[in-house]
Scaffold this motif. Structure first.
Motif, short mmCIF file in Angstrom:
data_model
loop_
_atom_site.label_atom_id
_atom_site.label_comp_id
_atom_site.label_asym_id
_atom_site.label_seq_id
_atom_site.Cartn_x
_atom_site.Cartn_y
_atom_site.Cartn_z
N MET B 1 0.83 -1.20 0.00
CA MET B 1 0.00 0.00 0.00
C MET B 1 0.87 1.26 0.00
N LYS B 2 0.36 2.30 -0.56
CA LYS B 2 1.09 3.56 -0.57
C LYS B 2 0.97 4.17 0.83
N LYS B 3 2.08 4.73 1.34
CA LYS B 3 2.03 5.33 2.67
C LYS B 3 1.32 6.67 2.66
N ASP B 4 0.66 6.95 3.76
CA ASP B 4 -0.02 8.22 3.94
C ASP B 4 1.01 9.26 4.35
N SER B 5 1.23 10.28 3.49
CA SER B 5 2.26 11.27 3.78
C SER B 5 1.65 12.63 4.11
N ARG B 6 0.39 12.63 4.50
CA ARG B 6 -0.28 13.91 4.71
C ARG B 6 0.23 14.65 5.94
N LEU B 7 0.58 13.90 6.98
CA LEU B 7 1.12 14.57 8.17
C LEU B 7 2.43 15.26 7.80
N SER B 8 3.29 14.53 7.14
CA SER B 8 4.54 15.10 6.64
C SER B 8 4.27 16.34 5.78
N SER B 9 3.28 16.24 4.91
CA SER B 9 2.96 17.35 4.00
C SER B 9 2.52 18.60 4.75
N VAL B 10 1.58 18.42 5.67
CA VAL B 10 1.05 19.62 6.34
C VAL B 10 2.10 20.23 7.26
N LEU B 11 2.97 19.43 7.83
CA LEU B 11 4.05 19.99 8.65
C LEU B 11 4.93 20.87 7.79
N HIS B 12 5.30 20.36 6.65
CA HIS B 12 6.13 21.11 5.72
C HIS B 12 5.45 22.44 5.37
N ALA B 13 4.18 22.35 5.02
CA ALA B 13 3.44 23.55 4.63
C ALA B 13 3.33 24.53 5.80
N LEU B 14 3.00 24.04 6.96
CA LEU B 14 2.79 24.93 8.11
C LEU B 14 4.07 25.67 8.49
N LEU B 15 5.21 24.97 8.42
CA LEU B 15 6.46 25.65 8.77
C LEU B 15 6.79 26.74 7.76
N HIS B 16 6.51 26.49 6.50
CA HIS B 16 6.74 27.54 5.51
C HIS B 16 5.80 28.72 5.77
N MET B 17 4.56 28.39 6.14
CA MET B 17 3.60 29.45 6.42
C MET B 17 4.02 30.25 7.65
N ALA B 18 4.62 29.56 8.60
CA ALA B 18 5.03 30.24 9.82
C ALA B 18 6.15 31.24 9.53
N GLU B 19 6.98 30.89 8.56
CA GLU B 19 8.10 31.77 8.20
C GLU B 19 7.59 33.08 7.59
N GLN B 20 6.56 32.94 6.75
CA GLN B 20 5.99 34.10 6.08
C GLN B 20 4.95 34.73 6.99
N GLY B 21 4.83 36.04 6.96
CA GLY B 21 3.76 36.65 7.74
C GLY B 21 2.45 36.59 6.97
N LYS B 22 2.52 36.78 5.65
CA LYS B 22 1.31 36.86 4.85
C LYS B 22 0.84 35.49 4.37
N PRO B 23 -0.40 35.44 3.86
CA PRO B 23 -0.95 34.16 3.38
C PRO B 23 -0.12 33.59 2.24
N ILE B 24 -0.10 32.26 2.14
CA ILE B 24 0.56 31.59 1.03
C ILE B 24 -0.51 30.85 0.22
N THR B 25 -0.39 30.96 -1.09
CA THR B 25 -1.39 30.32 -1.95
C THR B 25 -1.12 28.82 -2.09
N SER B 26 -2.15 28.10 -2.44
CA SER B 26 -2.04 26.67 -2.69
C SER B 26 -1.04 26.41 -3.80
N GLU B 27 -1.03 27.32 -4.76
CA GLU B 27 -0.11 27.20 -5.90
C GLU B 27 1.34 27.18 -5.42
N VAL B 28 1.68 28.13 -4.56
CA VAL B 28 3.05 28.23 -4.06
C VAL B 28 3.40 27.00 -3.22
N LEU B 29 2.49 26.63 -2.34
CA LEU B 29 2.74 25.45 -1.50
C LEU B 29 2.91 24.21 -2.36
#
Lengths: 147, 147
Positions: B1-29
Motif C-alpha cells: 500500500m502507498k504510505k499516507d504522507s499527509r502529516l509530513s505534508s502539512v508539517l512542511h506547509a505549516l512551517l513555511h507558512m510560519a516563516e511568512q507573515g502573509k498568506p501563502i497560496t495553494s499554488e506556491v505550497l
DNA sequence: CTTCATGTAACTATTGTAGTTACGATTCGT
DNA sequence: ACGAATCGTAACTACAATAGTTACATGAAG
C-alpha cells in the motif's frame, strides 16, 4: 491501504499445526481461516523458504512445523514474510533539498524509529510456545465456563 | 500500500507558512512540495475544518496559520487529518470465534497498542514551535557551512 | 493410473492516498 | 461592471500491495 494480515494468518495456522501431530493441508487451513488454499500456499511458502515449515505433496501431504516452538519468535515470522512495512504513514519525500522538509522528516523518522524499535523488541520476545500456552489458558477457561 | 504522507505534508506547509507573515497560496505550497494545488487544498481543508488554519479567496488570498505554534502538536494535526491508521499490519479477522485466533489477536493487539501509545505520546509532545526551532538550527548550520 | 496435494502463473478485487481535469464561487483591483 | 486571482469541490485516473480466484502443471501414495 489494506492492512497486511499475513503475520496474523501464519500465527493462526502455525498454532493449529502445533496442536496436530500430523501434516495439515492447505485446504483445511484455508477453511479454518475463511479463505482460499492458494492464499495459504502463497503465504506458507514464504515460511518454507525460511525453513520454518515443510510441505509434502500427494496423499497424506500438507504442512508441518519444522522448528521448536520455543525458538520461533514473531520477529522470525515477520522476517520470513519479507519484513513488510510496519507503518502506514511516512514522509512525503525521503531525500528533500528543502531544509524545512529535512527538519520535518527528521522529527517523524525519529518518532517512527522509536516505535519500530519497540515493536521489534516485542516481536523478538514473543515465541510460538508462549502463544500456544496462552491459547491453552483460554481453552481451559472456556471449557470451565461451559461446565 | 502507498504510505499516507499527509502529516509530513502539512508539517512542511505549516512551517513555511510560519516563516511568512502573509498568506501563502495553494499554488506556491504545491510547487514547494512538488505536487498539485488541488492536493494542497484537499489536505489543508482538513486543517481548516479543525480550526488550525484559515483560507481566503481572491487577490492576496491563500492560507494562514490560525493558532500558536507552541500549542499545536503533531497529535493535533494527526487528529485533524482524521486519525489515519498508524500501522500497515493487523489482524486478519477482528472478531473470531476460534480461540486460537483470539489468542493470536490478543498478542498482536497488545504489541501494537503499546507501540501506538508510544507514538501518540511522542506526537503529543512535539509542537510546531519545536520543529520551527529545529529548522532554525539547521538553517544556521547550513549558512555557516556555506561561508 | 487415479487421486490427493502442493507449486505457480495470471488475472481480478479491494482500499486509500495521490494526481489531474474541470468548473463553480468569491474577492479584489481597476 | 469586468476580469484576474484564489479557493472549493466533484469526478475521474494512477498507484501499490495484499487478498481472492481460476487454471493448470508437478509429484507422491495407494
Amino acid at each position: 491501504m489494506k492492512k497486511d494480515s499475513r503475520l496474523s494468518s501464519v500465527l493462526h495456522a502455525l498454532l493449529h499445526m502445533a496442536e496436530q501431530g500430523k501434516p495439515i493441508t492447505s485446504e483445511v487451513l484455508a477453511k479454518c481461516m475463511c479463505t482460499n488454499p492458494v492464499v495459504v500456499r502463497r503465504t506458507m511458502g514464504l515460511l518454507r523458504n525460511a525453513g520454518l515449515v515443510t510441505s509434502e505433496r500427494g496423499h497424506a501431504g500438507g504442512w508441518r512445523i519444522n522448528a521448536e516452538l520455543s525458538k520461533v519468535t514473531l520477529f522470525d515470522l515477520h522476517d520470513a514474510l519479507g519484513e513488510p512495512a510496519f507503518f502506514a504513514i511516512g514522509n512525503r519525500n525521503e531525500n528533500p533539498n528543502c531544509l524545512v522538509e529535512q527538519s520535518v522528516n527528521a522529527a517523524l523518522d525519529d518518532t517512527l524509529a522509536q516505535a519500530e524499535a519497540l515493536l521489534i523488541a516485542r516481536f523478538k520476545s514473543v515465541t510460538l510456545a508462549q502463544l500456544a500456552a496462552e491459547f491453552a489458558r483460554r481453552h481451559a477457561k472456556y471449557r470451565q465456563q461451559k461446565d
